[in-house]
Design an enzyme around this catalytic site. Structure first.
Site, PDB file in Angstrom:
ATOM      1  NE  ARG A 103      15.701 -17.048 -19.403  1.00 16.32           N
ATOM      2  CZ  ARG A 103      16.871 -17.021 -20.035  1.00 16.32           C
ATOM      3  NH1 ARG A 103      17.876 -17.779 -19.658  1.00 16.32           N
ATOM      4  NH2 ARG A 103      17.035 -16.234 -21.090  1.00 16.32           N
ATOM      5  CB  THR A 377      24.072 -22.538 -21.988  1.00 16.08           C
ATOM      6  OG1 THR A 377      23.824 -21.137 -22.071  1.00 16.08           O
ATOM      7  CG2 THR A 377      22.794 -23.219 -21.581  1.00 16.08           C
ATOM      8  CG  ASP A 419      19.371 -14.330 -22.955  1.00 15.62           C
ATOM      9  OD1 ASP A 419      20.189 -14.023 -23.842  1.00 15.62           O
ATOM     10  OD2 ASP A 419      19.377 -15.427 -22.382  1.00 15.62           O
ATOM     11  CB  SER A 448      15.483 -18.838 -22.583  1.00 16.23           C
ATOM     12  OG  SER A 448      16.416 -19.871 -22.781  1.00 16.23           O
ATOM     13  CB  SER A 449      17.676 -19.699 -27.595  1.00 17.15           C
ATOM     14  OG  SER A 449      17.472 -18.394 -28.063  1.00 17.15           O
ATOM     15  N   GLY A 469      23.525 -20.610 -26.989  1.00 20.40           N
ATOM     16  CA  GLY A 469      22.843 -19.327 -27.203  1.00 20.40           C
ATOM     17  C   GLY A 469      21.780 -19.441 -28.276  1.00 20.40           C
TER      18      GLY A 469
HETATM   19  N1  GLY Z   1      21.163 -17.477 -22.060  1.00 16.85           N
HETATM   20  C1  GLY Z   1      20.900 -18.235 -23.200  1.00 16.85           C
HETATM   21  C2  GLY Z   1      19.471 -18.502 -23.417  1.00 16.85           C
HETATM   22  O1  GLY Z   1      18.742 -18.618 -22.457  1.00 16.85           O
HETATM   23  O2  GLY Z   1      19.032 -18.579 -24.534  1.00 16.85           O
END
Ligand code: GLY
Length: 568
Positions: A103, A377, A419, A448-449, A469
């Site tokens: 990340r 993503t 985020d 993050s998701s 997202g």
């Molecule tokens: N950038 C989307 C996520 O990490 O949730």
């Protein structure tokens, strides 16, 4: 003996194939078993890159390096060297489950108020477009780590297909065009970026060739020098110069300090299904498991379809509420993970769900917000017939990230800084709210998701995930319930989607995702509903542990490609 065969041991009279497979494993003759591998990714060239590497003698982790790097080139809207992501790995030989956390991190000079204007109000464009929006990339470090610690082939070999795609170019498709149109304004703000991706400032015609020669050279540097090829030397110099020239705050120290972290995975069970998923700094695994734990208190298979949807929405509402309250980078803040995943805690949350009435989100606390996103993503899934597997969700956040290539590198900068929580109860680009746990701090990873996941029951193992997202988690949840209902990958990726994330207090649903009767009934329960464009791009593979058969599916909403091939 590995767990794959342990499961087969418990299955009686499942046919000659099964007996044969069992005998082979007991006698250690698995070398006689044909090797097959399934790959599902968001782009045909990325899936092909993975198989190319497998046919050269690579293992699934080498293939994952090849697919990740290829996606960075052929799907620049979704992920890239300037971004980051999570690789969830399982290795059969020692039963290892681990998550590579690549990340992005906040730069050393970042601070919690960096996206506020002079009057203390959030300026949302600052965390979405241009250099301040970009976290320190983790993707290159992830590729190097994955290859070095898990692969069999050299990094250079696994990166070769991506380098070829970047140098020789590839034909852009309609999805790429659509996402370019969405981010055209931002891309046009930087001449070099527009030069690469646009045609005189406009979206290029379908099937135009996209060549990325600077990106090919950056990949060559990584192939030759590994981690140092990106985080030190000429590429690092160019990245920092480009960012600083545009008023950004990256320094060489930021790049030099970046490291991948291997983290324990999050695991749990829903009835007879075990779930292995992403841990913090992704909220994915925790929110997914919390929602499933809540749902375990109801008999979803017995209730009518409207009640089922109502219960799923109420479970999501509560799990996303906890996301907003508690979740952030656990290297920086204390997160009560055990409590959130406790079955009794879920039972108490479930006990407040009313079968005939929506719970207003504001009664849980929080401020309503209005925006939602989710076309960014990427995800891919790989598994061999031994059960070795990789689920990877990779991102540069919004389509084409911050909309800016660092001059001379071909690297599109991410806009993952969005985020973070810029201010308490101020929604980010996905409409997500949060608090201090996810405030900006130097070197912190933004929440993050992304939810790369493995599912398993007595007969099957699944590898799956999706972009989208804030909606990623609810998409994986719906697919997990479909898996639990005995359906196949083709069905999981097709499931019509609906979503609730606590705030905004509304059910978002795909066109034809809910019938008119369901919409009316849910409204009568007090839910607000909003129709969305179709979203997500799920990539899924499955191993039937009774027969050793692999299957794979790529979401029809995207242009991806799933295949199973025999590897000699
Ligand atoms: N950038 C989307 C996520 O990490 O949730």
């Amino acid at each position: 003996m590995n767990s794959f065969w342990k499961q087969n041991k418990g299955i009686k009279k499942s046919g000659l194939m099964c007996l044969l497979f069992l005998l082979l494993s007991i006698t250690g003759c698995s070398i006689n078993q044909p090797r097959t591998v399934a790959i599902a990714s968001a782009h045909p060239l990325a899936t092909q890159a993975g198989f190319e590497i497998l046919h050269q003698g690579g293992n699934v982790y080498d293939a994952a390096v090849a697919v990740s790097a290829a996606l960075a080139v052929v799907e620049p809207s979704g992920s890239g060297l300037g971004g980051g992501g999570f690789w969830l790995l399982h290795r059969e030989s020692d039963q290892l489950d681990t998550m590579l956390d690549g990340r992005e991190k906040a730069p050393l000079a970042a601070h919690k108020d960096m996206f506020l204007d002079v009057s203390g109000k959030v300026n949302p464009r600052l965390s979405l477009d241009g250099v301040l929006a970009a976290g320190i990339p983790g993707m290159p470090a992830g590729l190097v780590h994955l290859s070095k610690h898990y692969g069999k082939l050299s990094l250079a070999q696994s990166l070769a297909p991506a380098i070829r795609y970047a140098a020789q170019g590839f034909a852009i498709d309609s999805r790429h065009q659509k996402l370019l149109a969405f981010r055209k304004k931002s891309l046009n703000q930087h001449a070099e970026t527009a030069e690469i991706f646009l045609d005189k400032g406009q979206v290029p015609a379908a099937n135009s060739l996209l060549k990325q020669s600077d990106l090919a050279q950056t990949l060559e540097q990584i192939a030759a020098k590994g981690h140092a090829g990106f985080y030190q030397g000429s590429v690092a110099d160019k990245l920092v110069n480009a960012v600083q020239q545009d008023g950004g705050i990256w320094t060489l120290a930021d790049l030099q300090q970046y490291q991948v972290i291997e983290r324990p995975v999050v695991t749990g069970a829903y009835h007879d299904m075990t779930i292995t998923s992403a841990s913090l700094p992704s909220s994915g695994g925790i929110v997914l498991l919390e929602a499933l734990n809540i749902l375990e208190n109801f008999d979803l298979k017995a209730v009518d379809p409207i009640t089922r949807k109502h219960l799923i929405v109420e479970a999501l509402r509560r799990a996303y509420h906890d996301r907003a309250l508690y979740l952030g980078d656990s290297d920086f803040v204390d997160v009560p993970v055990e409590h959130l995943l406790n079955k009794q805690y879920a039972q108490s949350l479930a006990s407040h769900i009313q079968a005939n009435k929506a719970t207003p989100s504001h009664s849980l606390t929080g401020e309503p917000v209005t925006k939602l996103g989710g076309r960014n993503t990427t995800h891919f899934s790989i598994m061999d017939n031994q059960g070795n597997r990789v689920a990877a969700t990779l991102s540069i956040n919004f389509p084409f990230g911050a909309g800016m290539v660092a001059s001379g590198t071909g690297v599109l900068l991410n806009n993952e800084m969005d985020d973070f929580v810029s201010a308490t109860n101020s929604a980010n680009g996905y409409g997500l709210v949060g608090g201090a746990a996810n405030a900006i701090a130097p070197e912190k990873r933004m929440l993050s998701s992304m939810t790369p996941s493995f599912l398993q029951d007595g007969q099957r193992i699944a590898v799956l995930g999706t972009p989208g997202g804030s909606r990623i988690i609810s998409m994986v949840l719906l697919a997990a319930l479909d898996f639990n209902a005995g359906q196949t990958p083709d069905s999981w990726v097709k499931v019509k989607r609906f979503h609730h994330q606590y705030m905004p207090d509304q059910i978002l649903y795909e066109k034809k995702g809910l019938s008119t009767t369901e919409i009316d009934a849910l409204q009568a329960l007090g839910h607000q509903l909003k129709q969305s464009y179709n979203y997500g791009n799920m990539q899924a593979v499955q191993l039937d542990t009774r027969t050793g058969e692999l299957s794979a599916a790529s979401d029809h909403r995207g242009v991806g490609f799933a295949d199973v091939q025999r590897i000699k």
